[in-house]
Motif scaffolding. Structure first.
Motif, PDB file in Angstrom:
ATOM      1  N   ILE A 158      13.545 -15.201  44.478  1.00  0.00           N
ATOM      2  CA  ILE A 158      12.291 -14.344  45.189  1.00  0.00           C
ATOM      3  C   ILE A 158      11.167 -14.703  44.961  1.00  0.00           C
ATOM      4  N   THR A 161       9.706 -17.862  46.075  1.00  0.00           N
ATOM      5  CA  THR A 161       9.091 -17.715  47.363  1.00  0.00           C
ATOM      6  C   THR A 161       7.647 -16.917  47.459  1.00  0.00           C
ATOM      7  N   GLU A 257      22.929 -14.953  52.107  1.00  0.00           N
ATOM      8  CA  GLU A 257      22.800 -13.784  51.470  1.00  0.00           C
ATOM      9  C   GLU A 257      24.204 -13.272  50.888  1.00  0.00           C
TER      10      GLU A 257
END
Length: 433
Positions: A158, A161, A257
């Motif tokens: 995360i 990004t 995911e």
């Protein structure tokens, strides 16, 4: 599980290890992902894996000697600062055409980690003793490892990004500095011994003697010796499936995911296994407990890689995380209790080096066999890995002798070739991975 935290030195050791591990896990996914996105080359991405394991294969035995002949506290501080500098050097290798700097920095960082790992493992029983507090320390370390696995990798992806690779590099470098500071705050006694220095040929001869002493100490301990092949078989099987985990999630379970959910459940299993092993390891024979946890892990492997939906895959991942983590803590705790502290670093390095070789071999063999087997490749490798793990369980049950478990008074009676030796627990003072 939290009793060991009563000791100030262990609190500092544990906190420093937790912080540095979290910093490293932030880059576990981020570095390969950055290289893959920038180059599109699987070969270049794979070099990051080689950079992780090569230092352990080359420097592992030397690290064990250093852990036994140097002041372990000073060694850990020096290694932590060295790793901080190595990670900071990655800032120079994030641009296209300069990835060779990134690989060199990875090798340097992992070299520092290799040099510190046996010292950290040898320091833990020196701080908490070999009785119930050692079980508490190792189960707590396993729990923190589960937390890091659960949070570190996804958080790193995360933040990659959101903030970019350079921010993660700075965070990892600072985590090593914080870990070194925590070690510096521990007491100065009980961390190992220094030894006169030697030059040239005499240093090489001394190193060879030290390595032989470590191997002899493991060979002469009948309860610890069989744990090495058991651990190597298990880790080779585990690595063969770990290399196929991402293809399983993407090709069969529905994408990235859902693969993240799978990894989270593995981390949750590590967390669940920590309090369970804390309760059981001082009450059940290590050979019986290890055989059961390995057999349960083998069942989890087969269930996971035969799954076609999250309904069965996620419980299987929890099973693997729970019993797999217990299968690692049992040999570690047993070796720490049975091997004398003067050679524990070298014996730990033997295990670490062997584990690196087994993991690398399994990571290469798994995808190769899956590719060769075609459409049924995942199931074929899973069946082979499950059978290997069941074989490790049988080997543990048949070859590891009975070891009286730790008594409430904090003593462990181990049976060496020259007769029974009582190893008392150190008093709970601030003296000393």
């Amino acid at each position: 599980m939290f009793q060991a935290l009563q000791l100030r030195d262990f609190r500092l050791l544990w906190a420093g290890s937790l912080v540095s591990s979290l910093g490293s896990w932030l880059l576990t996914i981020a570095i390969p992902a950055h290289v893959l996105l920038a180059t599109g080359s699987l070969r270049d991405t794979g070099l990051t894996l080689a950079a992780e394991y090569l230092p352990l294969l080359i420097l592992g035995p030397v690290a064990g000697v250093a852990a036994d002949v140097c002041d372990r506290r000073r060694l850990l501080i020096t290694a932590g600062l060295f790793c901080a500098g190595a990670v900071a050097m990655m800032l120079l290798g994030t641009s296209p055409g300069r990835y060779w700097v990134l690989y060199l920095a990875l090798i340097a960082e992992n070299s520092g980690t290799v040099l510190s790992s046996p010292a950290l493992q040898a320091m833990t029983p020196a701080v908490v003793g070999t009785g119930p507090l050692l079980s508490s320390a190792n189960s707590l370390t396993s729990a923190s490892g589960g937390i890091v696995r659960l949070v570190g990798g996804p958080l790193g992806a995360i933040l990659l990004t959101a903030c970019g690779i350079r921010t993660l590099i700075v965070a990892d470098s600072l985590s090593y500095v914080m870990a070194a500071t925590a070690i510096a705050l521990t007491s100065r006694s009980g961390h190992g011994r220094g030894r006169r220095r030697a030059d040239g040929k005499s240093a090489v001869r001394q190193l060879a003697r030290d390595l032989r002493h470590g191997a002899r100490a493991l060979r002469d301990q009948p309860a610890a010796r069989p744990l090495l092949p058991v651990t190597l078989i298990y880790l080779a099987a585990n690595a063969s499936l770990s290399a196929l985990l991402i293809p399983l999630g993407i090709q069969r379970l529905g994408g990235g995911e859902r693969t993240g959910l799978l990894l989270a459940c593995l981390g949750a299993g590590f967390l669940l296994g920590a309090p369970v092993i804390r309760v059981l390891i001082d009450r059940i024979q290590p050979r019986n407990l290890l055989a059961v946890t390995l057999a349960a892990t083998a069942c989890g492997y087969f269930l996971l890689f035969s799954s076609t939906s999250l309904a069965t895959a996620l419980p299987a991942a929890v099973i693997i995380g729970t019993f797999g983590s217990m299968s690692l803590v049992i040999p570690q705790t047993t070796v720490q209790r049975l091997i004398p502290g003067a050679v524990l670093g070298r014996v730990s390095a033997i295990f670490l080096t062997g584990e690196a070789a087994a993991t690398l071999a399994g990571a290469v063999a798994g995808p190769f066999l899956a590719q060769a087997a075609g459409a049924s490749g995942l199931e074929t490798v899973a069946a082979a890995a499950s059978l290997l793990t069941l074989g490790a369980a049988a080997l543990a049950r048949l070859t590891v002798p009975r070891i009286p478990v730790s008594r409430g008074d904090g003593e462990l009676r181990s049976f060496l070739p020259n007769g029974p030796v009582v190893t008392p627990t150190r008093p709970p003072s601030s003296s000393s991975r």
